[in-house]
Design an enzyme around this catalytic site. Structure first.
Site, mmCIF file in Angstrom:
data_model
loop_
_atom_site.group_PDB
_atom_site.id
_atom_site.type_symbol
_atom_site.label_atom_id
_atom_site.label_comp_id
_atom_site.label_asym_id
_atom_site.label_seq_id
_atom_site.Cartn_x
_atom_site.Cartn_y
_atom_site.Cartn_z
ATOM 1 N N GLN A 192 48.528 -80.857 -16.375
ATOM 2 C CA GLN A 192 48.668 -79.971 -15.215
ATOM 3 C C GLN A 192 48.479 -78.495 -15.561
ATOM 4 O OE1 GLN A 192 52.524 -82.083 -14.138
ATOM 5 N NE2 GLN A 192 51.828 -81.398 -12.139
ATOM 6 N N HIS A 237 49.758 -88.551 -15.094
ATOM 7 C CA HIS A 237 48.999 -87.303 -15.264
ATOM 8 C C HIS A 237 48.198 -87.332 -16.568
ATOM 9 C CE1 HIS A 237 50.137 -84.795 -11.904
ATOM 10 N NE2 HIS A 237 51.428 -84.936 -12.130
ATOM 11 N N HIS A 282 55.438 -91.109 -13.447
ATOM 12 C CA HIS A 282 54.627 -90.132 -12.711
ATOM 13 C C HIS A 282 53.917 -89.193 -13.702
ATOM 14 C CE1 HIS A 282 54.138 -87.036 -9.341
ATOM 15 N NE2 HIS A 282 53.884 -86.333 -10.425
ATOM 16 N N GLU A 283 54.679 -88.683 -14.676
ATOM 17 C CA GLU A 283 54.107 -87.741 -15.641
ATOM 18 C C GLU A 283 53.113 -88.432 -16.577
ATOM 19 O OE1 GLU A 283 54.487 -84.756 -14.930
ATOM 20 O OE2 GLU A 283 56.243 -84.946 -13.643
ATOM 21 N N CYS A 330 54.863 -83.393 -6.382
ATOM 22 C CA CYS A 330 54.182 -82.994 -7.615
ATOM 23 C C CYS A 330 53.834 -81.514 -7.547
ATOM 24 C CB CYS A 330 52.910 -83.830 -7.768
ATOM 25 S SG CYS A 330 51.960 -83.437 -9.230
ATOM 26 N N LEU A 331 54.040 -80.811 -8.658
ATOM 27 C CA LEU A 331 53.730 -79.378 -8.677
ATOM 28 C C LEU A 331 52.235 -79.111 -8.486
ATOM 29 C CD1 LEU A 331 56.064 -78.140 -11.566
ATOM 30 C CD2 LEU A 331 56.393 -77.903 -9.093
ATOM 31 N N GLY A 356 59.476 -82.078 -13.659
ATOM 32 C CA GLY A 356 58.624 -82.633 -14.703
ATOM 33 C C GLY A 356 57.269 -81.972 -14.705
#
Ligand code: NI
Length: 167
Positions: free
Chosen positions: A51, A137, A133-134, A91-92, A46
């Protein structure tokens, strides 16, 4: 298509609150393609526009094992949340860190697709966790901010040390 640079925690820009997309245009679709390519290349399941330093409410996601089930959420809203689950998340923007976060187990989410058409989706399990989660962000929140302040400050110094070493 292009691979975009992913902001790394604790970059302050990750705390920017995204604005809704007013019209889904060709530029939106180009961004979505670039975000998808960036997510697949990372590899990740995701990615939120925040991000890649674009502060618009856009999320790309693919939780399939075959990496061919791209899901797009523009201007997502959670209409309903039920139950509670605790999953280890990564997370990226925070590579190498995995921590348990408590979230709703089932959600009903409403969003627009890449053609600007509204849809409603009932999600549970990993998909529900990933959407939440996304969506965090987009609100400027990174998952590690659910941890205790002590844990967060330890994590920050660990990451800063690692970033200095790799520079
Ligand atoms: Ni993330």
């Amino acid at each position: 298509m292009a691979i975009l640079k992913i902001l790394q925690y604790p970059d302050e820009r990750l705390h920017t609150v995204a604005k809704p997309v007013s019209t889904v245009t060709a530029a939106t679709r180009k961004l979505i393609n670039d975000m998808a390519e960036t997510m697949y290349a990372a590899p990740g399941i995701g990615l939120a526009a925040t991000q890649v330093d674009v502060h618009e409410e856009i999320i790309v996601m693919d939780i399939s094992e075959t990496h061919d089930q791209l899901q797009i959420f523009i201007n997502p809203k959670i209409l309903e949340r039920n139950g509670e689950t605790e999953c280890e998340e990564g997370c990226l923007s925070v590579p190498g860190v995995y921590e348990k976060v408590r979230r709703a187990e089932h959600i009903i989410v409403q969003a627009l697709n890449e053609r600007g058409e509204p849809f409603t989706l009932e999600a549970g399990g990993l998909l529900a966790v990933c959407i939440q989660h996304e969506m965090d962000h987009l609100k400027g929140k990174v998952f590690v901010e659910y941890l205790s302040l002590l844990k967060q400050s330890r994590l920050k110094s660990k990451i800063k040390k690692r970033q200095r070493e790799t520079m």
